[in-house]
Design a protein around this motif. Structure first.
Motif, PDB file in Angstrom:
ATOM      1  N   LYS A  60      10.080 -21.574  30.766  1.00  0.00           N
ATOM      2  CA  LYS A  60       9.991 -20.126  30.878  1.00  0.00           C
ATOM      3  C   LYS A  60      10.591 -19.674  32.198  1.00  0.00           C
ATOM      4  O   LYS A  60      10.325 -20.248  33.249  1.00  0.00           O
ATOM      5  CB  LYS A  60       8.532 -19.680  30.771  1.00  0.00           C
ATOM      6  CG  LYS A  60       7.910 -20.004  29.415  1.00  0.00           C
ATOM      7  CD  LYS A  60       6.485 -19.478  29.313  1.00  0.00           C
ATOM      8  CE  LYS A  60       5.915 -19.807  27.935  1.00  0.00           C
ATOM      9  NZ  LYS A  60       4.544 -19.270  27.764  1.00  0.00           N
ATOM     10  N   GLY A  61      11.435 -18.649  32.146  1.00  0.00           N
ATOM     11  CA  GLY A  61      12.100 -18.156  33.337  1.00  0.00           C
ATOM     12  C   GLY A  61      11.210 -17.256  34.171  1.00  0.00           C
ATOM     13  O   GLY A  61      10.147 -16.812  33.735  1.00  0.00           O
ATOM     14  N   ARG A  62      11.649 -17.009  35.404  1.00  0.00           N
ATOM     15  CA  ARG A  62      10.982 -16.075  36.304  1.00  0.00           C
ATOM     16  C   ARG A  62      12.053 -15.160  36.887  1.00  0.00           C
ATOM     17  O   ARG A  62      13.222 -15.509  36.934  1.00  0.00           O
ATOM     18  CB  ARG A  62      10.249 -16.826  37.427  1.00  0.00           C
ATOM     19  CG  ARG A  62       9.144 -17.756  36.937  1.00  0.00           C
ATOM     20  CD  ARG A  62       8.525 -18.504  38.117  1.00  0.00           C
ATOM     21  NE  ARG A  62       7.392 -19.331  37.703  1.00  0.00           N
ATOM     22  CZ  ARG A  62       7.523 -20.570  37.234  1.00  0.00           C
ATOM     23  NH1 ARG A  62       8.719 -21.118  37.107  1.00  0.00           N
ATOM     24  NH2 ARG A  62       6.445 -21.258  36.874  1.00  0.00           N
ATOM     25  N   TRP A  63      11.634 -14.005  37.387  1.00  0.00           N
ATOM     26  CA  TRP A  63      12.622 -13.038  37.865  1.00  0.00           C
ATOM     27  C   TRP A  63      13.455 -13.570  39.024  1.00  0.00           C
ATOM     28  O   TRP A  63      14.603 -13.175  39.228  1.00  0.00           O
ATOM     29  CB  TRP A  63      11.930 -11.729  38.257  1.00  0.00           C
ATOM     30  CG  TRP A  63      11.048 -11.820  39.468  1.00  0.00           C
ATOM     31  CD1 TRP A  63       9.727 -12.087  39.501  1.00  0.00           C
ATOM     32  CD2 TRP A  63      11.453 -11.641  40.836  1.00  0.00           C
ATOM     33  NE1 TRP A  63       9.264 -12.095  40.793  1.00  0.00           N
ATOM     34  CE2 TRP A  63      10.301 -11.815  41.642  1.00  0.00           C
ATOM     35  CE3 TRP A  63      12.672 -11.342  41.461  1.00  0.00           C
ATOM     36  CZ2 TRP A  63      10.338 -11.697  43.018  1.00  0.00           C
ATOM     37  CZ3 TRP A  63      12.712 -11.230  42.838  1.00  0.00           C
ATOM     38  CH2 TRP A  63      11.553 -11.407  43.599  1.00  0.00           C
ATOM     39  N   TYR A  64      12.882 -14.505  39.800  1.00  0.00           N
ATOM     40  CA  TYR A  64      13.589 -15.047  40.965  1.00  0.00           C
ATOM     41  C   TYR A  64      14.267 -16.383  40.670  1.00  0.00           C
ATOM     42  O   TYR A  64      14.789 -17.023  41.570  1.00  0.00           O
ATOM     43  CB  TYR A  64      12.608 -15.235  42.128  1.00  0.00           C
ATOM     44  CG  TYR A  64      11.394 -16.070  41.773  1.00  0.00           C
ATOM     45  CD1 TYR A  64      11.448 -17.462  41.788  1.00  0.00           C
ATOM     46  CD2 TYR A  64      10.199 -15.465  41.397  1.00  0.00           C
ATOM     47  CE1 TYR A  64      10.338 -18.229  41.447  1.00  0.00           C
ATOM     48  CE2 TYR A  64       9.089 -16.227  41.061  1.00  0.00           C
ATOM     49  CZ  TYR A  64       9.161 -17.606  41.084  1.00  0.00           C
ATOM     50  OH  TYR A  64       8.074 -18.362  40.740  1.00  0.00           O
ATOM     51  N   ASP A  65      14.262 -16.812  39.411  1.00  0.00           N
ATOM     52  CA  ASP A  65      14.761 -18.136  39.025  1.00  0.00           C
ATOM     53  C   ASP A  65      16.236 -18.044  38.610  1.00  0.00           C
ATOM     54  O   ASP A  65      16.561 -17.457  37.583  1.00  0.00           O
ATOM     55  CB  ASP A  65      13.913 -18.644  37.856  1.00  0.00           C
ATOM     56  CG  ASP A  65      14.310 -20.053  37.423  1.00  0.00           C
ATOM     57  OD1 ASP A  65      15.337 -20.559  37.905  1.00  0.00           O
ATOM     58  OD2 ASP A  65      13.588 -20.622  36.590  1.00  0.00           O
ATOM     59  N   PRO A  66      17.164 -18.597  39.394  1.00  0.00           N
ATOM     60  CA  PRO A  66      18.589 -18.484  39.054  1.00  0.00           C
ATOM     61  C   PRO A  66      19.052 -19.464  37.977  1.00  0.00           C
ATOM     62  O   PRO A  66      20.179 -19.355  37.498  1.00  0.00           O
ATOM     63  CB  PRO A  66      19.278 -18.792  40.390  1.00  0.00           C
ATOM     64  CG  PRO A  66      18.348 -19.754  41.056  1.00  0.00           C
ATOM     65  CD  PRO A  66      16.957 -19.307  40.666  1.00  0.00           C
ATOM     66  N   PHE A  67      18.207 -20.411  37.593  1.00  0.00           N
ATOM     67  CA  PHE A  67      18.634 -21.456  36.684  1.00  0.00           C
ATOM     68  C   PHE A  67      18.156 -21.245  35.242  1.00  0.00           C
ATOM     69  O   PHE A  67      18.771 -21.737  34.305  1.00  0.00           O
ATOM     70  CB  PHE A  67      18.163 -22.831  37.178  1.00  0.00           C
ATOM     71  CG  PHE A  67      18.687 -23.161  38.539  1.00  0.00           C
ATOM     72  CD1 PHE A  67      20.011 -23.523  38.715  1.00  0.00           C
ATOM     73  CD2 PHE A  67      17.863 -23.091  39.648  1.00  0.00           C
ATOM     74  CE1 PHE A  67      20.503 -23.822  39.974  1.00  0.00           C
ATOM     75  CE2 PHE A  67      18.348 -23.392  40.918  1.00  0.00           C
ATOM     76  CZ  PHE A  67      19.674 -23.748  41.073  1.00  0.00           C
ATOM     77  N   ASN A  68      17.037 -20.548  35.067  1.00  0.00           N
ATOM     78  CA  ASN A  68      16.504 -20.318  33.733  1.00  0.00           C
ATOM     79  C   ASN A  68      16.560 -18.828  33.397  1.00  0.00           C
ATOM     80  O   ASN A  68      17.077 -18.031  34.177  1.00  0.00           O
ATOM     81  CB  ASN A  68      15.070 -20.864  33.646  1.00  0.00           C
ATOM     82  CG  ASN A  68      15.059 -22.377  33.782  1.00  0.00           C
ATOM     83  OD1 ASN A  68      15.670 -23.089  33.004  1.00  0.00           O
ATOM     84  ND2 ASN A  68      14.375 -22.875  34.807  1.00  0.00           N
ATOM     85  N   ARG A  69      16.042 -18.455  32.231  1.00  0.00           N
ATOM     86  CA  ARG A  69      16.209 -17.092  31.738  1.00  0.00           C
ATOM     87  C   ARG A  69      15.567 -16.058  32.652  1.00  0.00           C
ATOM     88  O   ARG A  69      14.413 -16.184  33.030  1.00  0.00           O
ATOM     89  CB  ARG A  69      15.598 -16.963  30.337  1.00  0.00           C
ATOM     90  CG  ARG A  69      16.252 -17.799  29.277  1.00  0.00           C
ATOM     91  CD  ARG A  69      15.465 -17.783  27.975  1.00  0.00           C
ATOM     92  NE  ARG A  69      15.545 -16.501  27.310  1.00  0.00           N
ATOM     93  CZ  ARG A  69      14.488 -15.811  26.908  1.00  0.00           C
ATOM     94  NH1 ARG A  69      13.278 -16.248  27.145  1.00  0.00           N
ATOM     95  NH2 ARG A  69      14.644 -14.655  26.282  1.00  0.00           N
ATOM     96  N   ASN A  70      16.337 -15.025  33.007  1.00  0.00           N
ATOM     97  CA  ASN A  70      15.766 -13.844  33.641  1.00  0.00           C
ATOM     98  C   ASN A  70      16.693 -12.652  33.415  1.00  0.00           C
ATOM     99  O   ASN A  70      17.858 -12.795  33.059  1.00  0.00           O
ATOM    100  CB  ASN A  70      15.444 -14.059  35.121  1.00  0.00           C
ATOM    101  CG  ASN A  70      16.675 -14.211  35.975  1.00  0.00           C
ATOM    102  OD1 ASN A  70      17.569 -13.381  35.946  1.00  0.00           O
ATOM    103  ND2 ASN A  70      16.720 -15.281  36.767  1.00  0.00           N
TER     104      ASN A  70
END
Length: 204
Positions: A180-190
């Motif tokens: 699950k992505g996070r708003w500050y995560d450049p590698f997963n969904r955001n």
């Protein structure tokens, strides 16, 4: 007439999370449709709906027992308006919209796939206002339901291939199938890198 997906809708509390914005259909159950018509709109009926049938993996789940509120009734007659079979008349016999724990269920007396949104509106369910719709159909539903479906805003399940759910796999190195992505995560969904809309379905 099988209830596996409907049973999960109720068990997961989808209707409580999105009251009156979760729909399921079409459920072939002439006896329940007749019971709904006999009871009338606004009445509650207690019964098991659906049917357990043989499948390649064994018997399907048991009928779903509960107390259902009759939200709408129909004679089951309508005309298809979607791309599949536009203009074709349909007669599914006595039909009803039942509700249990916020989930709206389209119950019909004739066997048919949910290939057209009008088959939901026939019993008072507006597909365009639904957050989740359980569609009992093969591929024929795609033509009419794709325009209202969100291709982006969906959550991955909390699925861990090897690590047990009690472990914090991010700290233990366990394998996670869906991250699950996070708003500050450049590698997963955001949203900020355009993986899904900031709002609506087309505003990235």
């Amino acid at each position: 007439n099988t209830t596996g997906l409907l049973r999960e809708f109720v068990a997961q509390g989808l209707g409580l999370r999105f009251p009156h914005r979760v729909a399921f259909g079409l459920l072939f159950d002439p006896e329940t449709a007749q019971a709904a018509h006999a009871a009338g709109v606004g009445a509650e009926i207690e019964r098991a709906i659906g049917k357990s049938v043989p499948t390649y993996a064994g018997m399907s789940p048991d009928p779903l027992f509960g107390r259902f509120t009759v939200r709408a009734l129909s004679d089951g007659r309508t005309v298809l308006t979607g791309p599949m079979m536009t203009g074709a008349p349909v007669n599914l016999g006595p039909s009803a919209c039942l509700e249990i724990d916020g989930v709206l269920i389209a119950v019909v007396s004739g066997k048919a796939q949910l290939l057209d949104r009008v088959l939901l509106s026939m019993v008072g369910i507006d597909a365009s206002h639904m957050q989740v719709i359980g569609v009992k159909s093969s591929n024929h539903f795609r033509a009419d339901f794709t325009p209202i479906a969100s291709r982006w805003n969906y959550d991955f399940p909390d699925y861990r291939r090897y690590a047990p759910p009690t472990l914090n796999v991010e700290n233990t190195g366990g394998d996670v199938q869906f991250t699950k992505g996070r708003w500050y995560d450049p590698f997963n969904r955001n949203k900020f890198k355009g993986d899904y809309p900031i709002f609506g379905k087309q505003n990235f």
